[in-house]
Design an enzyme around this catalytic site. Structure first.
Site, PDB file in Angstrom:
ATOM      1  N   SER A  53       0.851  -1.199   0.000  1.00 22.03           N
ATOM      2  CA  SER A  53       0.000   0.000   0.000  1.00 22.03           C
ATOM      3  C   SER A  53       0.882   1.243   0.000  1.00 22.03           C
ATOM      4  O   SER A  53       2.107   1.143   0.042  1.00 22.03           O
ATOM      5  CB  SER A  53      -0.928  -0.017   1.216  1.00 22.03           C
ATOM      6  OG  SER A  53      -0.155  -0.092   2.383  1.00 22.03           O
ATOM      7  N   LYS A  88      13.630  -6.126  -8.807  1.00 22.30           N
ATOM      8  CA  LYS A  88      12.924  -7.401  -8.924  1.00 22.30           C
ATOM      9  C   LYS A  88      11.503  -7.187  -9.473  1.00 22.30           C
ATOM     10  O   LYS A  88      10.752  -6.344  -8.992  1.00 22.30           O
ATOM     11  CB  LYS A  88      12.848  -8.085  -7.541  1.00 22.30           C
ATOM     12  CG  LYS A  88      14.193  -8.295  -6.870  1.00 22.30           C
ATOM     13  CD  LYS A  88      15.212  -9.002  -7.745  1.00 22.30           C
ATOM     14  CE  LYS A  88      15.065 -10.496  -7.788  1.00 22.30           C
ATOM     15  NZ  LYS A  88      16.155 -11.106  -8.621  1.00 22.30           N
ATOM     16  N   PRO A 133       7.330  -9.553  -7.695  1.00 16.82           N
ATOM     17  CA  PRO A 133       6.108  -9.109  -6.990  1.00 16.82           C
ATOM     18  C   PRO A 133       5.092  -8.474  -7.945  1.00 16.82           C
ATOM     19  O   PRO A 133       3.885  -8.675  -7.783  1.00 16.82           O
ATOM     20  CB  PRO A 133       6.632  -8.072  -5.987  1.00 16.82           C
ATOM     21  CG  PRO A 133       8.070  -8.403  -5.793  1.00 16.82           C
ATOM     22  CD  PRO A 133       8.554  -8.959  -7.103  1.00 16.82           C
ATOM     23  N   GLN A 150       4.719  -9.264 -11.117  1.00 16.53           N
ATOM     24  CA  GLN A 150       4.115 -10.373 -11.862  1.00 16.53           C
ATOM     25  C   GLN A 150       3.016 -11.044 -11.034  1.00 16.53           C
ATOM     26  O   GLN A 150       1.933 -11.351 -11.530  1.00 16.53           O
ATOM     27  CB  GLN A 150       5.173 -11.413 -12.212  1.00 16.53           C
ATOM     28  CG  GLN A 150       6.222 -10.932 -13.203  1.00 16.53           C
ATOM     29  CD  GLN A 150       7.263 -12.025 -13.471  1.00 16.53           C
ATOM     30  OE1 GLN A 150       6.923 -13.185 -13.611  1.00 16.53           O
ATOM     31  NE2 GLN A 150       8.521 -11.642 -13.515  1.00 16.53           N
ATOM     32  N   CYS A 162     -10.212  26.905  12.369  1.00 14.89           N
ATOM     33  CA  CYS A 162     -11.253  26.160  13.074  1.00 14.89           C
ATOM     34  C   CYS A 162     -10.950  26.116  14.574  1.00 14.89           C
ATOM     35  O   CYS A 162     -11.071  27.117  15.250  1.00 14.89           O
ATOM     36  CB  CYS A 162     -11.423  24.774  12.450  1.00 14.89           C
ATOM     37  SG  CYS A 162     -13.085  24.134  12.658  1.00 14.89           S
ATOM     38  N   HIS A 170     -12.192  26.049   6.723  1.00 18.89           N
ATOM     39  CA  HIS A 170     -10.924  25.416   6.323  1.00 18.89           C
ATOM     40  C   HIS A 170     -10.467  25.921   4.954  1.00 18.89           C
ATOM     41  O   HIS A 170     -10.723  25.269   3.941  1.00 18.89           O
ATOM     42  CB  HIS A 170     -11.091  23.896   6.302  1.00 18.89           C
ATOM     43  CG  HIS A 170     -11.262  23.315   7.657  1.00 18.89           C
ATOM     44  ND1 HIS A 170     -10.194  22.958   8.445  1.00 18.89           N
ATOM     45  CD2 HIS A 170     -12.370  23.086   8.392  1.00 18.89           C
ATOM     46  CE1 HIS A 170     -10.639  22.506   9.607  1.00 18.89           C
ATOM     47  NE2 HIS A 170     -11.958  22.570   9.596  1.00 18.89           N
ATOM     48  N   GLU A 200      -7.651  25.854   3.660  1.00 16.71           N
ATOM     49  CA  GLU A 200      -6.643  24.974   3.046  1.00 16.71           C
ATOM     50  C   GLU A 200      -7.256  24.029   2.021  1.00 16.71           C
ATOM     51  O   GLU A 200      -6.572  23.566   1.107  1.00 16.71           O
ATOM     52  CB  GLU A 200      -5.886  24.195   4.129  1.00 16.71           C
ATOM     53  CG  GLU A 200      -6.661  23.072   4.837  1.00 16.71           C
ATOM     54  CD  GLU A 200      -7.510  23.560   6.019  1.00 16.71           C
ATOM     55  OE1 GLU A 200      -7.771  24.767   6.110  1.00 16.71           O
ATOM     56  OE2 GLU A 200      -7.921  22.703   6.843  1.00 16.71           O
TER      57      GLU A 200
HETATM   58  N1  GLN Z   1     -13.578  20.672  17.593  1.00 13.06           N
HETATM   59  C1  GLN Z   1     -13.978  21.939  17.082  1.00 13.06           C
HETATM   60  C2  GLN Z   1     -15.433  21.951  16.671  1.00 13.06           C
HETATM   61  O1  GLN Z   1     -16.047  20.936  16.511  1.00 13.06           O
HETATM   62  C3  GLN Z   1     -13.118  22.346  15.920  1.00 13.06           C
HETATM   63  C4  GLN Z   1     -13.309  21.484  14.720  1.00 13.06           C
HETATM   64  C5  GLN Z   1     -12.193  21.628  13.728  1.00 13.06           C
HETATM   65  O2  GLN Z   1     -11.144  22.196  14.031  1.00 13.06           O
HETATM   66  N2  GLN Z   1     -12.372  21.094  12.537  1.00 13.06           N
HETATM   67  O3  GLN Z   1     -15.993  23.006  16.468  1.00 13.06           O
END
Ligand code: GLN
Length: 547
Positions: free
Chosen positions: A13, A186, A189, A191, A380, A519, A521
């Site tokens: 994996s 090798k 694996p 194959q 968050c 979030h 990100e």
């Molecule tokens: N635990 C916090 C909440 O539920 C923050 C959640 C998080 O950071 N994603 O609000």
């Protein structure tokens, strides 16, 4: 009607199937095609939402509120196509749907079996939206031979059989181990892994072989011969310095050409890879370096904060600097001074998290950043901790805390400046929750709008007054304390459209201190860095010039 590419793995994996799938998606886009990527996970959890990040890495949240595998994050970062709830499925989800139908009597008295009932459910899932794109890439989690993966392998076998010839291909990832003693790569694996696949009726069209050493032509031929794959379709996948080199690296090895050949698409449209050349240039030629501390709980496992690490890298690319991330365990300074652990960083990021463990350390990290003028991004839980810090140390509420911690311990110890969210508006509906609701899928999840205050730092960074960001939280900063906190300089500069839920806080007289309930990100891409991350890294660069 889409063409389908099924991606499976063998030998071991963690070979980077998700990354290979994402890179292939990007390469097909570069040739002018539209794509969608999908993940089929054999585990029995209904979704990864209830799994610890230690088990499964980060939970990636989609706009439409699904809690999914982190591979969907790779898919989005490479293709820019927003993933949907219907792009992620697990055995648990399949079985719960089948059993629900059984209880409703939908099967009209039939005996319910893996074939055809479970496999049909999987096939229905695979074909959702098949008319919308040119290529649908479906990655099967786990490795061939896993017991729980069998229904998925059987389903894709049937699926390809149901479709006209030439509409589905199979790509298999394996590992070529290197034996130092004999100085050989090798192939056995690989194959065996292909043999295992063929025993369940699947013949790979493309083999992607991970290898730490160059694969000699002779070995490539041998693999092709023994695995019944064309030599040109045996693709080498070498280790890369950055994952963002993957599209160019796979292109150089001929992956996209092999895929188009397997579909018989000729002549193949020429690729335009300028975006990926620019991305590679920014990664390889930074003009400086900044050090950012991520103060969290799951610091031993970088996958737990995958999207944050990637978004910081993107922020670095936007500023042409390398971002060096140090993972700092918040628990280390739960009960001591944070300064020795945090001095020397150009910026501090406190990410999301659950539960009380490590939160006193995060609160101290927020305090350190506020007092020392170090750029701080709280995401968050990281925003909630910044608010608690402000309440305790600036606004005169020494017992400020979060209801989350009191719920966990079953005692009332804190003044809840962060409370359990019982009600919110989604579209034109009100969603209600109770503290003792089941845990799975019950948070405030997915994309919600926020209004930004004119003249605030965030409005300037985003360059707009309404944003849409993804959420995943059960608790919320209480507006009851808003006036008290704003009077001291912690401004609530982003609010939900109804004005009830704080989405962003920022310290007025601080070079860069922002907490966000969502979030950001999750929406950052290497070719389109998220504005908050780009500006956070810019602030880190500025700070690095001062220290
Ligand atoms: N635990 C916090 C909440 O539920 C923050 C959640 C998080 O950071 N994603 O609000």
């Amino acid at each position: 009607m889409a063409r389908f590419i099924f991606i499976t793995g063998g030998v071991v994996s963690s070979l980077g199937k998700g990354l290979a799938s994402a890179a292939l998606g990007a390469l097909l886009q570069a040739r002018g095609y539209t794509v969608r990527l999908r993940k089929l996970d054999p585990y029995l959890n209904v979704d990864p939402g209830t799994m610890s990040p230690f088990e499964h890495g980060e939970v990636f949240v989609t706009d439409d509120g699904a809690e999914t595998d982190l591979d969907l994050g790779h898919y989005e970062r490479f293709t820019g196509v927003a993933a949907r709830m219907s792009d992620s499925i697990s055995s648990g989800r399949v079985y719960s749907t089948v059993l629900e139908k059984e209880r409703r009597g939908d099967y009209l008295g039939k005996t319910i079996q893996v074939i055809p009932h479970v496999t049909n459910e999987i096939k229905d899932f695979i074909s959702i939206g098949e008319d919308e794109v040119d290529f649908m890439l479906c990655e099967i989690g786990g490795t061939v031979g896993d017991i729980e993966g069998l229904p998925f392998f059987e389903a894709i076998r049937q699926f390809a059989q149901d479709k006209p010839r030439g509409q589905c291909i199979f790509m298999h990832l394996t590992l070529l181990p290197y034996l130092a003693a004999s100085g050989e790569l090798k192939t056995k694996p690989t194959q065996h892994s292909v043999k295992e696949l063929r025993s369940i009726g699947l013949a790979p069209d493309i083999l992607v072989c991970r290898s730490e050493h160059p694969i000699p032509e002779r070995e490539r031929e041998k693999i092709g011969l023994f695995c019944n794959v064309r030599k040109d379709a045996v693709i080498a996948a070498y280790d890369l310095k950055s994952i963002y080199e993957a599209p160019l690296a796979y292109h150089a090895q001929g992956l996209d050409q092999a895929v188009l050949d397997a579909f018989g698409i000729s002549p193949a449209p020429a690729p335009n890879l300028s975006v990926w050349h620019d991305v590679a240039d920014r990664i390889h030629n930074p003009e400086g370096e900044v050090r950012v501390a991520i103060v969290g709980k799951y610091t031993q496992l970088e996958d737990a904060y995958k999207s944050i690490a990637e978004a910081l890298t993107h922020g670095g690319m936007a500023n042409r600097v390398k971002v060096r991330i140090d993972w700092v365990d918040a628990e280390l300074f739960d009960r001591e001074d944070a300064a020795p652990y945090l001095e020397g960083f150009h910026a501090i990021l406190v990410p999301g998290g659950f539960g009380e463990r490590g939160t006193e350390g995060k609160i101290k990290a927020a305090q350190f950043a506020r007092e020392k003028g170090v750029p701080y991004l709280g995401i968050c839980l990281g925003m909630q901790m910044a608010v608690i810090e402000a309440a305790r140390n600036v606004a005169g509420l020494p017992t400020a805390g979060s209801e989350e911690f009191d719920h966990e311990s079953g005692s009332r110890r804190f003044e809840p400046v962060v409370y359990h969210l019982k009600e919110w508006v989604q579209g034109n509906q009100t969603v209600a929750r109770k503290a003792d609701d089941a845990k799975g899928g019950t948070m405030r999840l997915g994309a919600y709008d926020a209004n930004l205050r004119d003249g605030s730092k965030v409005a300037e960074i985003y360059g707009t007054s309404v944003i849409e960001e993804r959420h995943r939280h059960r608790y919320e900063v209480d507006t009851k304390y808003r006036e008290q906190l704003e009077a001291k300089g912690l401004c609530f500069t982003g609010m939900s459209p109804d004005g009830k839920l704080p989405e962003i806080v920022e310290w007025k007289d601080h070079p860069w201190f922002i907490g966000v309930q969502f979030h950001p990100e999750l929406k950052s891409k290497p070719f389109a860095p998220h504005p908050l991350f780009a500006d956070f890294v810019r602030a880190a660069v500025e700070n690095s010039r001062l220290v």
